[in-house]
Write an enzyme that holds these catalytic residues in place. Sequence first.
Site, mmCIF file in Angstrom:
data_model
loop_
_atom_site.group_PDB
_atom_site.id
_atom_site.type_symbol
_atom_site.label_atom_id
_atom_site.label_comp_id
_atom_site.label_asym_id
_atom_site.label_seq_id
_atom_site.Cartn_x
_atom_site.Cartn_y
_atom_site.Cartn_z
ATOM 1 C CG ASP A 94 -1.702 1.292 1.493
ATOM 2 O OD1 ASP A 94 -1.579 2.063 0.689
ATOM 3 O OD2 ASP A 94 -2.334 1.206 2.516
ATOM 4 C CE LYS A 102 -1.101 6.994 -3.805
ATOM 5 N NZ LYS A 102 -1.805 6.088 -2.677
ATOM 6 C CD GLU A 142 -4.611 3.744 -2.403
ATOM 7 O OE1 GLU A 142 -5.581 4.413 -1.825
ATOM 8 O OE2 GLU A 142 -3.515 4.029 -2.633
ATOM 9 C CG ASP A 159 -8.964 4.894 1.244
ATOM 10 O OD1 ASP A 159 -8.543 5.570 2.288
ATOM 11 O OD2 ASP A 159 -8.299 4.117 0.600
HETATM 12 MG MG MG Z 1 -4.386 4.906 2.050
#
Ligand code: MG
Length: 561
Positions: free
Chosen positions: A6, A68, A145, A167
């Site tokens: 992850d 990211k 994800e 999320d």
């Molecule tokens: Mg995450």
Amino acid sequence: MLIGIDLGTTNSLVACFRNGTAEIIPNRLGENLTPSVVSVDSKGTVYVGRSAKERAMLHPLESASVFKRSMGTDREYKLGDWTLRAEELSSLVLRSLKEDAESYLGEPVTDAIISVPAYFNDLQRKATKRAGELAGLNVVRIINEPTAAAIAHGMAAEHDARYLVFDLGGGTFDVSVLELYQPIMEVHAIAGDNFIGGEDFTDVLYGLFLQCAGAAPESLDLKTRSEVRKSAEACKCAFSDKDEITMCCAIRGQMHIMQLTLEEYERACAPLLDRLRKPIERSLKDAGVSLQQIDQIVLVGGATKSPIVRRFVTKLFGRIPCFGVNPDEAVALGAALQCGMRSRDKEIQEVVLTDVCPFTLGTEVMVDNGAFEEPGHYLPIIERNTVIPVSRTETVCTAHDDQTRITVKILQGESRMSQNNLLLGELSVPVPAGPKGKEAVDITYTYDVNSLLEVEVFVHSSRLRRKILIQGNQSRLSQEEAEKRMEALQYLKQNPRDEEPNRLVLLRGERLYEEATGETRRAIDRAMLEFDRALKKQDRGQIQRAREKLTQFLDEIEHGQ
Ligand code: MG
Ligand code: ADP
């Protein structure tokens, strides 16, 4: 060996599938979460994770985080003398996780499954894959994800169910509607916002504190800002078990104190909470289901540990979300379960995954507007939320008399006008000259399970076929440049694994020394000297005892424990 990763905006985790279960692999410090922070010193020593986060407080100009968000772009980060792009910084994080996994498992790790936010576009996915390759990992699959998180939950569930995965990480928000009809897990829709996350909730507290202290953010130096931010982060997390927090921080040598109740904080976060609604509504609409038809709400991401986010979700859905799997670990565990399925582990029941493409992919065409042919219109070829793998073909014709080439623009996005969509690439083919509309070409878009796009153009009359795999920004970087960058990365050497705990405590000591004054400062200095002496003796046991002593001392200074 295959590992699941992850690769988060804020924190990354690595996990594997062994002895019939998915397990999180602790890093060199024995922790499950490795902050996605990189710091490089002038000698080219790389720090990753907590030590990099610590170093970033002292040397912000030699450190990078939240990179990211720039994955798949040409943005360059300056870390002292080094210039690195997001995928290169990510490769340093991956390299560190790979080493941790190898040391934990006692065998070489060659392959990885890496997760990305469902909302990541094609360029971002390819950049992630390259980051893995730069770290010496063969990336066998890129997984969304939320899909990974749903697998982590779905494997435990006994019944078929419809899930909404919520999320909220450090910098991204993803909502997905998934359905499990055993053994098939199908993603129905995804939506999200790449620019909202837990960090924004920290910023609210940071802003409130500076307002309370009467200090304008621009008037503060970088170090003070990062100290206040660190304190805001700690206070935000403290709301998980307290209804009221006290935040104290020194600004220009003067101590400021702010008391805040959970209700006050919740009110200040109202605009942020409001922004979470839209992606939820859109995902439900795209999936064609109502709120009532959702069986379970799955909370993923560190920011969902916040009581105000939990309260918001509970209120919005009129029921309590499920907490079966640790929201920090669900994605990594899901990626590890996927590793198990891939290696056809007998212990694990296979779940067939279907994914959807997050964006519409199309091309540019001219459209008859009644008076004339208007250029610049978007022709969707694969609509968003189509189940992948998928292959679709559209036929287009020459737009002018005596046209000798047809250029296909490969676009991604939802806008009616092509200029508002993201240009992924272009493909051009020659056609025989003739009257307008005579020559026709088939454009075929193929989207594979890893969301990698292949485009093929086929000219009817000449039977000419041309194909490209969209390579993201690699195509913008010449081969020579790419090789140079690879070489530069080789110079960056990771801080040796076994020195990491010592390095971390030294960096922390240096930072606390800088933050302190007077007697505390002298006490830190003495404690650091004592630790230095222990280090010089090179006796493992003695070093460990000295480190524990120094850590405890620094804890007392930092948290008054
Ligand atoms: Mg995450
Ligand atoms: P990412 O997936 O982006 O790497 P994570 O899922 O690790 O992010 O979430 C990180 C975010 O979660 C950070 O903004 C962090 O402050 C926040 N967070 C972690 N624990 C808590 C907590 N107890 N309360 C509120 N926020 C938290």
